[in-house]
Motif scaffolding. Structure first.
Motif, PDB file in Angstrom:
ATOM      1  N   ARG A  41      -4.795  14.339 -12.256  1.00 39.23           N
ATOM      2  CA  ARG A  41      -4.787  15.803 -12.220  1.00 39.23           C
ATOM      3  C   ARG A  41      -5.076  16.364 -10.834  1.00 39.23           C
ATOM      4  NH1 ARG A  41     -10.437  17.911 -15.094  1.00 39.23           N
ATOM      5  NH2 ARG A  41     -11.486  18.230 -13.121  1.00 39.23           N
ATOM      6  N   GLN A 136      -0.203  22.137 -14.129  1.00 40.63           N
ATOM      7  CA  GLN A 136      -1.601  21.739 -13.934  1.00 40.63           C
ATOM      8  C   GLN A 136      -2.318  22.771 -13.058  1.00 40.63           C
ATOM      9  OE1 GLN A 136      -2.905  17.877 -13.946  1.00 40.63           O
ATOM     10  NE2 GLN A 136      -1.571  17.442 -15.680  1.00 40.63           N
ATOM     11  N   TYR A 143      -8.546  28.483 -15.627  1.00 44.69           N
ATOM     12  CA  TYR A 143      -9.953  28.139 -15.866  1.00 44.69           C
ATOM     13  C   TYR A 143     -10.857  28.736 -14.782  1.00 44.69           C
ATOM     14  CZ  TYR A 143     -14.260  25.530 -16.141  1.00 44.69           C
ATOM     15  OH  TYR A 143     -15.596  25.208 -16.206  1.00 44.69           O
TER      16      TYR A 143
ATOM     17  N   ARG B 151     -22.079  25.375 -17.746  1.00 45.74           N
ATOM     18  CA  ARG B 151     -22.450  25.019 -16.372  1.00 45.74           C
ATOM     19  C   ARG B 151     -22.470  23.518 -16.186  1.00 45.74           C
ATOM     20  NH1 ARG B 151     -25.475  29.940 -15.700  1.00 45.74           N
ATOM     21  NH2 ARG B 151     -26.987  29.200 -17.209  1.00 45.74           N
ATOM     22  N   ASP B 154     -18.815  22.229 -16.323  1.00 44.01           N
ATOM     23  CA  ASP B 154     -18.116  22.654 -15.113  1.00 44.01           C
ATOM     24  C   ASP B 154     -18.501  21.751 -13.935  1.00 44.01           C
ATOM     25  OD1 ASP B 154     -16.504  24.949 -13.848  1.00 44.01           O
ATOM     26  OD2 ASP B 154     -18.276  24.841 -12.566  1.00 44.01           O
ATOM     27  N   GLY B 157     -16.728  18.491 -13.796  1.00 41.39           N
ATOM     28  CA  GLY B 157     -15.276  18.476 -13.634  1.00 41.39           C
ATOM     29  C   GLY B 157     -14.497  18.721 -14.917  1.00 41.39           C
ATOM     30  N   PHE B 158     -15.183  19.158 -15.974  1.00 42.33           N
ATOM     31  CA  PHE B 158     -14.466  19.514 -17.213  1.00 42.33           C
ATOM     32  C   PHE B 158     -13.872  20.907 -17.060  1.00 42.33           C
ATOM     33  CE2 PHE B 158     -17.167  16.127 -18.574  1.00 42.33           C
ATOM     34  CZ  PHE B 158     -16.506  15.527 -19.634  1.00 42.33           C
ATOM     35  N   ILE B 159     -12.682  21.111 -17.616  1.00 45.45           N
ATOM     36  CA  ILE B 159     -12.127  22.458 -17.572  1.00 45.45           C
ATOM     37  C   ILE B 159     -11.840  22.954 -18.988  1.00 45.45           C
ATOM     38  CG2 ILE B 159     -11.150  22.037 -15.268  1.00 45.45           C
ATOM     39  CD1 ILE B 159      -8.407  22.116 -16.518  1.00 45.45           C
ATOM     40  N   ASP B 160     -12.092  24.250 -19.157  1.00 45.28           N
ATOM     41  CA  ASP B 160     -11.906  24.911 -20.448  1.00 45.28           C
ATOM     42  C   ASP B 160     -10.426  25.261 -20.576  1.00 45.28           C
ATOM     43  OD1 ASP B 160     -11.712  26.809 -22.488  1.00 45.28           O
ATOM     44  OD2 ASP B 160     -13.508  27.912 -21.885  1.00 45.28           O
ATOM     45  N   TYR B 207      -4.977  16.077 -18.299  1.00 48.18           N
ATOM     46  CA  TYR B 207      -5.990  17.037 -17.837  1.00 48.18           C
ATOM     47  C   TYR B 207      -7.361  16.393 -17.624  1.00 48.18           C
ATOM     48  CZ  TYR B 207      -2.520  20.493 -17.761  1.00 48.18           C
ATOM     49  OH  TYR B 207      -1.397  21.181 -17.408  1.00 48.18           O
ATOM     50  N   ASP B 208      -7.493  15.148 -18.077  1.00 52.16           N
ATOM     51  CA  ASP B 208      -8.609  14.283 -17.717  1.00 52.16           C
ATOM     52  C   ASP B 208      -9.945  14.667 -18.342  1.00 52.16           C
ATOM     53  OD1 ASP B 208      -8.805  11.928 -15.732  1.00 52.16           O
ATOM     54  OD2 ASP B 208     -10.681  13.025 -15.493  1.00 52.16           O
ATOM     55  N   ARG B 209     -10.379  15.894 -18.157  1.00 49.87           N
ATOM     56  CA  ARG B 209     -11.654  16.316 -18.743  1.00 49.87           C
ATOM     57  C   ARG B 209     -11.496  17.734 -19.266  1.00 49.87           C
ATOM     58  NH1 ARG B 209     -16.842  13.811 -15.707  1.00 49.87           N
ATOM     59  NH2 ARG B 209     -16.269  11.664 -16.118  1.00 49.87           N
ATOM     60  N   TYR B 211     -12.937  20.895 -22.043  1.00 52.43           N
ATOM     61  CA  TYR B 211     -13.903  21.397 -23.019  1.00 52.43           C
ATOM     62  C   TYR B 211     -13.466  22.779 -23.480  1.00 52.43           C
ATOM     63  CZ  TYR B 211     -16.241  24.843 -19.954  1.00 52.43           C
ATOM     64  OH  TYR B 211     -16.533  25.920 -19.164  1.00 52.43           O
TER      65      TYR B 211
END
Lengths: 600, 600
Positions: A41, A136, A143, B151, B154, B157-160, B207-209, B211
């Motif tokens: 990504r 992407q 986000y 927080r 984020d 490296g997680f994205i909503d 997208y890897d990570r 949430y």
């Protein structure tokens, strides 16, 4: 499983052993060596597989596009002249020691770099489409934007409070999506069109500053920039007036553009009344990048022989307006025909025009147009003077009901402006549109309807007009426009039960009806409601603008088509009859139970 | 309109002129002076209205509870002895100069400090109920918790990424809420029971990570801690295994408890296999604060005369287990009767027990129980030895199908433990429960069903068991339990299409059925799916625990009752027939169209 993201390996990692996981973006065989562009990504990195390591090389030979692999190797500088300035990792490459195939892939339905895909193909194979770097980027930017909203609002003391998704149907405004209740036969929930009433209730309950980034639903026929479910940044605050709310929101939008795009928006945003915006630009969300303007000439053409003008000019609900196109005398007959067809979309029955050849001769001689002979010199002089037309210009006219004239000339203004380059060169033109009317008259139903919604507060000095002259009553409502799009809008709400009753009266909503539909809000207003107001921003639209995406569907991971279908999951779909029995409903007509997908 | 929040005026503001907006929480007249406790979301402040300022005093006299006012005055120290240590503002008071009544209030339906309200009253007048300081604290803590999740994720490296609310019905697991389509007659959307499939698709899309804090929906009959719509913190990640995922999630939960409650949870969380948890605690979410344990004695009672024991002991699906209650010989007949009734809820047909008076005499003499004479000395010796019983203890028994024994003794363990104080005194006892079985056998349908869901990966070394012995096959699934509640659970997913097919076979789902229901997931698995896994936490439940609220409904602003109604808005409600016609459905039976609310 990995030491870092592919896209983040740089010269800083020279001589390090890295382990990377990702997808085979491209494989090239060159001079007995295999080059793999490995993608995750965060981007691409070039991995070099050398035949020296036979085991590894055998695996490398088996790789195909979109295989998922884990590769370990040493970071080295690319040979001089082979660097790729487009990649963060472009200075280096990874000399592969070991490859593990984590998963194979059949041949994908299309290449990720194919830019000529139909939307049907893209949405049907959305999972592959979402792998494309542009998508992407869009999702990441979405986000970042949502988080920037949250951070700003959090810092200002706003708190996110969740409101219900299963709520009450109020047959006003748009059509509701309904959800049958199993426990209560014949009763239905509705999905929220917005959390409007709940956020007001939260203000009455004393939460002071509320926000929510939440899904809203409207079951409407879809235009290009609409989705059945869309995401709203919903905000409400107590004890602030119109000026304070708009100032705070402006600070927020400015901080988000700065944080996400590193763009400094103009400060402060200009403000314009609704009346002025409609008069000068034919729109309540004018694109101020376009330099063209609309000029009112209604009064000047009341007594001309040309009925197409004098008719609307003498009607209470009519308008005649002109739009000067500098240098527009160059427009071809074909172009004018196309514009005439275009304004037809908005209900205009034609597109009168005058080519200005010589303003010293206000007649057939200096003005080239089929309509000139039917306009007397006084009218022509006023038109030329007000529009500021010069030799070589063209003037378009709209003459019809005011709404049609505004819609048609407003849209034409944007079209001609962008197509012919009548733009000021600025990237972003924000604008507050304020002083909206409280009501607009519905000609069909012969009644006043709310311009914003029935909970919008009238201006303090216009309270009496609610009864005496509703059409003149202005509201504490505001919209934020950007480049011709409405980013968001809101209002100060009514916090007094007596004012709310008067507004319902003006709208022809009786006490009983009001009590049935909004009883819980009216009750709440009796128990000490604070002055409050707010705003809602359309997140999908903001992100579409910020990314420069072509469609709102490019900033939504799993959007619906314009026929409200998900091509990936094939929703909506038929359901078991048992499910319907549980919900106490039946189909009106027997429907084919095979899954049928409309490709559009 | 104000200089600060009421609850935030302190001695730091001494001698300053402040302007405050809020609600009249209480008004007391004392010695010719009026004291107003002014309330906003941050707390209370005492405002003193002195008759010296006659105009102001007249307004003060008109104030009633819940009036909304704006008060300006000077901060001064309270007279010695009148400080209130319970308030942040308790050292000071505001000497009022000016009052503006922003809105009046009729008398509220109840006093905010009334703690004896029925839930029906509270939910009907939810707006007033939400003003109560306890509810305000709950909502604030909920927001803080959600932001702490964001927080943390984020930073990692997680994205909503938002997934659809209008999606496809898959008649598995719980009952779907359905939404009729207007555009596609006879077709229905379903509201998501979880974003499970979409988050897996996002992993396949690279997208890897991921949430999302999102609403999920289940149309089930409601237990005390369930809501038709509930909020899930939904998480998925690629390229991590079971150990890494649970470690990361543990770090998250620990950081949230620290940030929100300033609590240091035990590190690392203990881990226990599902088998051990069921065997020792009769539960897959054991409350480790309770010190009681369950001991298996199945093998020891296979050959006893007592059929109630020997029957289950000799059945493949049966279990006989004992639970020692130290000092439990003190329990009264009445208490034991009550416990016997209690285990009946879980299907137990009785509750055998032995009071241990003298362990040197393993007979009627030393052991007081109706069942002792039917158990031979060898069995009794084993029971005493394994449970570690001492004189003065009591041993309860469960003997039935394993599930009934575990449910009954597991629940009894918690009940006796908390009621009788068999607890270790710790506030928080987190526990990872791991090594869940892949499948459980459905006796009624005579088939294997998925314990977690059909996308859960089997342990690598158990792949063969999928075909040869599904009952022995363990899954890469994990649940996080806290104090006897399931906080969240998840698994590593299947990323290979061939393994997914085998699991579907084990579940008796044919190729065609699998393709129809999950075709889009199976397709995605073919195009290079990465190894991935995740977890979902129930936000409502976590916040309920963190606030110590009595009910999940106390941490939701606008909850539904246990009959799935909103008492405030009276949803669900009847709708116009025209709306149903638009949706191509009709009611099965004519239903009364008056609004009928069930108070429960």
């Amino acid at each position: 499983m990995r030491t870092q993201y592919c896209g983040q390996v740089t010269a800083a990692n020279l001589d390090q052993i890295v382990t990377l996981c990702g997808w085979v973006h491209r494989r090239r065989d060159h001079g007995g060596v295999i080059f793999v562009d490995l993608r995750d990504r965060e981007g691409l990195v070039q991995v070099v597989c050398d035949p020296d390591r036979a085991d590894m090389f055998t695996v490398a030979e088996s790789l195909r596009n979109e295989f998922v692999v884990r590769m370990t190797g040493k970071v080295r500088r690319r040979p001089a002249g082979t660097e790729n300035a487009n990649l963060t990792s472009g200075e280096i490459e990874v000399l592969c020691h070991e490859i593990e195939v984590l998963n194979a892939s059949v041949t994908p339905p299309f290449q990720l770099d194919d830019d000529n895909l139909s939307e049907t193909t893209r949405l049907t194979h959305r999972v592959i489409d979402l792998r494309r770097p542009a998508m992407q980027r869009n999702m990441m930017l979405r986000y970042k934007t949502a988080m920037a909203f949250r951070r700003f609002l959090d810092a200002k003391g706003f708190i996110d409070i969740e409101t219900p998704m299963l709520t009450k149907s109020t047959p006003e405004g748009a059509r509701d999506y309904l959800v049958p209740s199993r426990v209560h036969p014949g009763h239905f929930f509705a999905l929220p069109q917005s959390p409007q009433l709940f956020k007001q209730l939260l203000m009455v309950a004393g939460y002071d500053r509320y926000y929510q980034i939440t899904k809203c639903f409207r079951d409407e026929d879809l235009r290009a920039d609409r989705q059945p479910e869309f995401t709203q940044v919903d905000i409400e605050t107590s004890f602030l007036g119109e000026a304070e709310i708009t100032a705070l929101m402006e600070e927020m939008i400015r901080s988000i553009f700065k944080e996400v795009l590193d763009v400094d928006l103009l400060a402060p945003f200009p403000r314009m009344s609704y009346a002025e915006a409609m008069s000068r630009f034919g729109s309540d969300k004018p694109d101020l990048r376009v330099t063209l303007e609309i000029t009112d000439v209604t009064d000047a053409v009341k007594d001309v022989a040309f009925k197409v003008f004098s008719g609307p000019a003498n009607s209470e609900t009519g308008r005649v307006a002109a739009m000067r196109i500098p240098g527009g005398a160059q427009l071809s007959r074909g172009e004018i025909d196309e514009y005439t067809k275009f304004v037809g979309i908005y209900g205009a029955r034609g597109l009168a025009y005058i080519k200005v050849n010589d303003i010293s001769k206000l007649s057939d001689e200096g003005l080239q147009s089929p309509i000139v002979k039917n306009l007397h010199p006084q009218a022509l002089a006023t038109i030329i003077e007000r529009t500021g037309a010069q030799n070589g210009d063209l003037i378009f006219f709209g003459a019809d009901k005011t709404k049609i004239v505004n819609d048609a000339l407003g849209a034409l203004r944007s079209k001609v402006g962008h197509e012919k380059g009548y733009v000021n060169g600025k990237a972003w033109e924000p604008l507050w549109v304020v002083d909206f009317p409280m009501f607009e008259y519905d000609d069909e139903d012969k009644r006043w309807t709310a311009c914003h919604h029935p909970f919008t507060s009238p201006k303090d000095e216009h309270l009496d007009l609610l009864v005496s002259d509703p059409g003149k009553c202005l509201a504490k409502a505001y919209d934020l426009a950007l480049n011709g799009w409405e980013l968001g809008g809101g209002s100060v709400r009514i916090h007094r039960a007596d004012v709310q009753s008067k507004v319902f009266s003006a709208l022809g909503i009786g006490d009983e009806e009001a009590q049935q539909k909004f009883g819980f809000l009216l009750d709440a207003l009796k128990y000490g409601a604070p002055p409050h107001g707010g705003l809602a921003f359309g997140l999908d639209r903001i992100v579409t603008m910020m990314t420069g995406a072509e469609s709102i569907r490019d900033v939504i991971a799993f959007p619906k088509t314009q026929r409200a279908q998900c091509l990936l999951t094939e929703a909506p779909s038929p359901v078991d009859d048992r499910q319907l029995r549980d919900l106490h409903v039946r189909l009106r007509q027997k429907v084919e139970t095979s899954v049928e997908v409309t490709k559009d």
